[in-house]
Write a protein that holds these residues in place. Structure first.
Motif, PDB file in Angstrom:
ATOM      1  N   GLN A 305     -11.989  -1.087   7.271  1.00  0.00           N
ATOM      2  CA  GLN A 305     -11.888  -1.510   9.135  1.00  0.00           C
ATOM      3  C   GLN A 305     -10.700  -2.556   9.142  1.00  0.00           C
ATOM      4  OE1 GLN A 305     -15.245  -1.316  10.840  1.00  0.00           O
ATOM      5  NE2 GLN A 305     -14.730   0.663  11.995  1.00  0.00           N
ATOM      6  N   GLU A 306     -11.620  -3.653   7.843  1.00  0.00           N
ATOM      7  CA  GLU A 306     -10.930  -4.707   7.864  1.00  0.00           C
ATOM      8  C   GLU A 306      -9.430  -5.062   7.174  1.00  0.00           C
ATOM      9  OE1 GLU A 306     -12.170  -8.906   5.218  1.00  0.00           O
ATOM     10  OE2 GLU A 306     -13.122  -6.821   4.539  1.00  0.00           O
ATOM     11  N   PHE A 307      -9.702  -3.575   5.947  1.00  0.00           N
ATOM     12  CA  PHE A 307      -8.212  -3.584   5.446  1.00  0.00           C
ATOM     13  C   PHE A 307      -7.315  -3.593   6.801  1.00  0.00           C
ATOM     14  CE2 PHE A 307      -5.691   0.202   4.443  1.00  0.00           C
ATOM     15  CZ  PHE A 307      -4.373  -0.648   3.617  1.00  0.00           C
ATOM     16  N   THR A 308      -7.581  -2.060   7.517  1.00  0.00           N
ATOM     17  CA  THR A 308      -6.363  -1.503   8.519  1.00  0.00           C
ATOM     18  C   THR A 308      -5.871  -2.452   9.535  1.00  0.00           C
ATOM     19  OG1 THR A 308      -7.429   0.366   8.336  1.00  0.00           O
ATOM     20  CG2 THR A 308      -6.189   0.062  10.178  1.00  0.00           C
ATOM     21  N   GLU A 309      -7.147  -3.046   9.902  1.00  0.00           N
ATOM     22  CA  GLU A 309      -6.684  -4.604  10.404  1.00  0.00           C
ATOM     23  C   GLU A 309      -5.793  -5.944  10.076  1.00  0.00           C
ATOM     24  OE1 GLU A 309     -10.242  -5.721  11.968  1.00  0.00           O
ATOM     25  OE2 GLU A 309     -10.676  -3.953  12.989  1.00  0.00           O
ATOM     26  N   ASP A 317       4.973  -2.802  11.262  1.00  0.00           N
ATOM     27  CA  ASP A 317       6.071  -1.736  11.284  1.00  0.00           C
ATOM     28  C   ASP A 317       5.370  -0.371  10.099  1.00  0.00           C
ATOM     29  OD1 ASP A 317       7.080  -3.193  13.324  1.00  0.00           O
ATOM     30  OD2 ASP A 317       8.339  -3.693  12.184  1.00  0.00           O
ATOM     31  N   GLU A 318       4.418  -0.764   9.197  1.00  0.00           N
ATOM     32  CA  GLU A 318       3.908   0.408   8.187  1.00  0.00           C
ATOM     33  C   GLU A 318       2.336   0.581   8.372  1.00  0.00           C
ATOM     34  OE1 GLU A 318       5.264  -0.725   4.475  1.00  0.00           O
ATOM     35  OE2 GLU A 318       6.277  -2.308   5.055  1.00  0.00           O
ATOM     36  N   GLN A 319       2.886   1.737   7.819  1.00  0.00           N
ATOM     37  CA  GLN A 319       1.255   2.815   8.268  1.00  0.00           C
ATOM     38  C   GLN A 319       0.606   2.484   6.571  1.00  0.00           C
ATOM     39  OE1 GLN A 319       0.674   4.745  10.314  1.00  0.00           O
ATOM     40  NE2 GLN A 319      -1.356   5.374   9.957  1.00  0.00           N
ATOM     41  N   PRO A 320      -0.908   1.889   7.628  1.00  0.00           N
ATOM     42  CA  PRO A 320      -1.708   1.864   6.265  1.00  0.00           C
ATOM     43  C   PRO A 320      -1.915   2.865   5.099  1.00  0.00           C
ATOM     44  CG  PRO A 320      -2.919   1.228   7.838  1.00  0.00           C
ATOM     45  CD  PRO A 320      -1.649   1.890   8.352  1.00  0.00           C
ATOM     46  N   ASN A 321      -1.808   2.407   3.694  1.00  0.00           N
ATOM     47  CA  ASN A 321      -2.154   3.179   3.005  1.00  0.00           C
ATOM     48  C   ASN A 321      -3.156   3.056   1.726  1.00  0.00           C
ATOM     49  OD1 ASN A 321      -0.343   2.240   0.874  1.00  0.00           O
ATOM     50  ND2 ASN A 321       0.623   1.652   2.340  1.00  0.00           N
ATOM     51  N   LEU A 322      -3.266   4.128   0.533  1.00  0.00           N
ATOM     52  CA  LEU A 322      -4.503   4.170   0.031  1.00  0.00           C
ATOM     53  C   LEU A 322      -4.033   2.752  -1.356  1.00  0.00           C
ATOM     54  CD1 LEU A 322      -5.262   7.722  -0.614  1.00  0.00           C
ATOM     55  CD2 LEU A 322      -6.708   6.107  -0.888  1.00  0.00           C
ATOM     56  N   VAL A 323      -2.771   3.183  -1.501  1.00  0.00           N
ATOM     57  CA  VAL A 323      -2.035   2.149  -2.398  1.00  0.00           C
ATOM     58  C   VAL A 323      -2.140   0.610  -2.510  1.00  0.00           C
ATOM     59  CG1 VAL A 323       0.374   1.384  -3.701  1.00  0.00           C
ATOM     60  CG2 VAL A 323      -0.373   3.365  -3.374  1.00  0.00           C
ATOM     61  N   LEU A 325      -4.786  -0.280   0.097  1.00  0.00           N
ATOM     62  CA  LEU A 325      -5.939  -1.111   0.185  1.00  0.00           C
ATOM     63  C   LEU A 325      -6.493  -0.807  -1.177  1.00  0.00           C
ATOM     64  CD1 LEU A 325      -8.885  -0.952   0.987  1.00  0.00           C
ATOM     65  CD2 LEU A 325      -8.903   1.206   1.040  1.00  0.00           C
ATOM     66  N   GLU A 326      -5.353  -0.799  -2.328  1.00  0.00           N
ATOM     67  CA  GLU A 326      -6.474  -1.032  -3.428  1.00  0.00           C
ATOM     68  C   GLU A 326      -5.734  -2.145  -4.257  1.00  0.00           C
ATOM     69  OE1 GLU A 326      -5.885   0.555  -7.906  1.00  0.00           O
ATOM     70  OE2 GLU A 326      -5.464   2.222  -6.564  1.00  0.00           O
ATOM     71  N   GLY A 327      -4.454  -3.035  -3.709  1.00  0.00           N
ATOM     72  CA  GLY A 327      -4.266  -3.991  -3.736  1.00  0.00           C
ATOM     73  C   GLY A 327      -4.861  -5.149  -2.501  1.00  0.00           C
ATOM     74  N   PHE A 328      -4.967  -4.824  -1.578  1.00  0.00           N
ATOM     75  CA  PHE A 328      -6.118  -5.923  -1.312  1.00  0.00           C
ATOM     76  C   PHE A 328      -7.539  -6.445  -2.042  1.00  0.00           C
ATOM     77  CE2 PHE A 328      -9.559  -5.942   2.129  1.00  0.00           C
ATOM     78  CZ  PHE A 328      -8.506  -6.311   3.757  1.00  0.00           C
ATOM     79  N   ILE A 329      -7.710  -4.989  -2.348  1.00  0.00           N
ATOM     80  CA  ILE A 329      -9.302  -4.875  -3.228  1.00  0.00           C
ATOM     81  C   ILE A 329      -9.494  -6.078  -4.496  1.00  0.00           C
ATOM     82  CG2 ILE A 329     -11.299  -3.334  -4.307  1.00  0.00           C
ATOM     83  CD1 ILE A 329     -10.999  -1.360  -2.405  1.00  0.00           C
TER      84      ILE A 329
END
Length: 408
Positions: A305-309, A317-323, A325-329
């Motif tokens: 949820q935190e990443f998506t926000e 203008d972009e869609q949250p995605n797995l790649v 999310l990994e960069g975020f982590i």
């Protein structure tokens, strides 16, 4: 006359520059605080921002910046804001080497961060060892970054060995398969996934029934596909990028060859699903983070949820995605290490701080842990499946079994 490879020339030049610095009276490495000022910490990255792997590089960077920008807006870490210096390597090993040399020698960054790919990153290992500079977060599960142990490499994600082991386990134990083939990119990345699959099959007294490969940067999959079709494989483990793997699957299905297709996480899952559309139904992708657009993940996991926000705030203008999310982590790990290292920052103290992280919650299903002899923070593998062009968590293997029986 024999000529040295380009990467070897870079290494020689780099070591010579370091030697010159030492002769001019520089302090020992562990006493130098490169890339740190009273107000800034400079972090360097080389990753594919153009070319056939650009989705992976650009989304890794955007995901990381989604967290780092947030931290900077709150005042940074111990009063210092983090500045990412990112160079495009186009998923080209010599360019990655040149970028890394520039980051270390010219930009004098404190740490390297969020590199993308095995063939690119493996070429900079000698520079990392010589400069004794940390590299935090590699978008690769290759064993080369785990064995032998390297104090300066901080892996966050699970390995390809773990991904392929879990896939083989389910194919053999849940689906009863004994004919599994491997399609792989002919380079260090593909070889690592191939070896991981071979080791996993060996535990069951099996070996790949066929192997097929393609050259990095091309879509020349036909020869590899032909080898695998003739084998009658029930499942194909795929170790490649989204464009080549999508073509392989499309041609396979149009020719009536319908095994269970499995891709490792580096493939670029969302792009694979987008390209395949309905032809992707039933394609499995192992992941090292939970899918951010999954309703199950968003409902249960605060980190997703935190990443998506954050991602939607900085990139509306972009869609949250797995790649991403990994960069975020990866960025969360970097920041936590900087926090624990304190205001009196240097590289060795930073690595000590990373090694002190135990059972740290990232808001996903598993916690993060490091130690002085273990620099892989996460080990969980998630299964996703493509349905109607979208990725969903795979929790029921009976549906895969039904699809396989129906189509075969």
């Amino acid at each position: 006359m024999n000529r040295l490879p380009l990467y070897a020339i870079f290494v020689i030049m780099f070591m010579a520059l370091l030697a010159c610095s030492s002769e001019q009276g520089e302090e020992p490495h562990d006493q130098i605080t490169h890339g740190v000022t009273d107000t800034r910490i400079y972090i360097g990255s080389s990753l594919a921002l153009t070319g056939h792997a650009s989705f992976l590089g650009s989304q890794t960077l955007k995901g990381a910046l989604s967290y780092i920008n947030h931290i900077n807006e709150k005042g940074g870490v111990h009063g210092r804001k983090i500045k990412i210096i990112a160079y495009d390597d186009g998923y080209d090993p010599p360019q990655c080497l040149a970028n890394t040399q520039k980051l270390i020698i010219e930009d004098q960054v404190f740490s390297l961060f969020s590199y993308v790919g095995t063939p690119t990153t493996v070429k900079v290992l000698p520079l990392i060892a010589e400069a004794r500079i940390p590299l935090v977060g590699i978008f690769s599960g290759a064993n080369d970054f785990r064995v032998p142990f390297n104090r300066y490499i901080i892996n966050v994600r699970a390995s390809y060995y773990e991904e392929t082991r879990e896939a083989v386990k389910y194919f053999v134990e849940e689906l009863g398969f004994d004919k599994i083939a491997v399609f792989y990119q002919y380079d260090a990345y593909g070889f690592d996934g191939l070896k991981g699959t071979e080791l996993a099959l060996k535990e069951y007294g099996l070996a790949p029934v066929a192997r097929g490969s393609y050259t990095r940067g091309t879509l020349d999959i036909e020869e590899g596909l032909e080898n695998i079709i003739h084998s009658g494989a029930q499942a194909v483990v795929m170790v490649g990028t989204y464009d080549a793997c999508a073509k392989f699957i499309q041609i396979s299905r149009r020719q009536g060859f319908n095994p269970v297709f499995h891709n490792v996480s580096f493939v670029g899952s969302e792009e694979l699903a987008r390209i395949l559309g309905k032809e992707g139904d039933g394609v499995i992708v192992t992941q090292v983070v939970p899918p951010p657009d999954s309703l199950e993940s968003q409902a249960l996991l605060s980190g997703v949820q935190e990443f998506t926000e954050r991602y939607r705030y900085y990139y509306p203008d972009e869609q949250p995605n797995l790649v991403a999310l990994e960069g975020f982590i990866n960025a969360k790990v970097l920041v936590e290490g900087l926090r624990r290292a304190g205001r009196n920052l240097n590289r060795e103290r930073f690595i000590d701080a990373i090694e002190s992280i135990q059972d740290f919650s990232l808001g996903i299903a598993n916690t993060l842990s490091f130690s002085p002899d273990n620099h892989q923070g996460l080990s969980r593998v998630y299964f996703t499946v493509i349905r109607n062009g979208e990725l969903t968590l795979l929790t029921d293997w009976a549906k895969i079994r039904e699809m396989y029986v129906k189509e075969n």
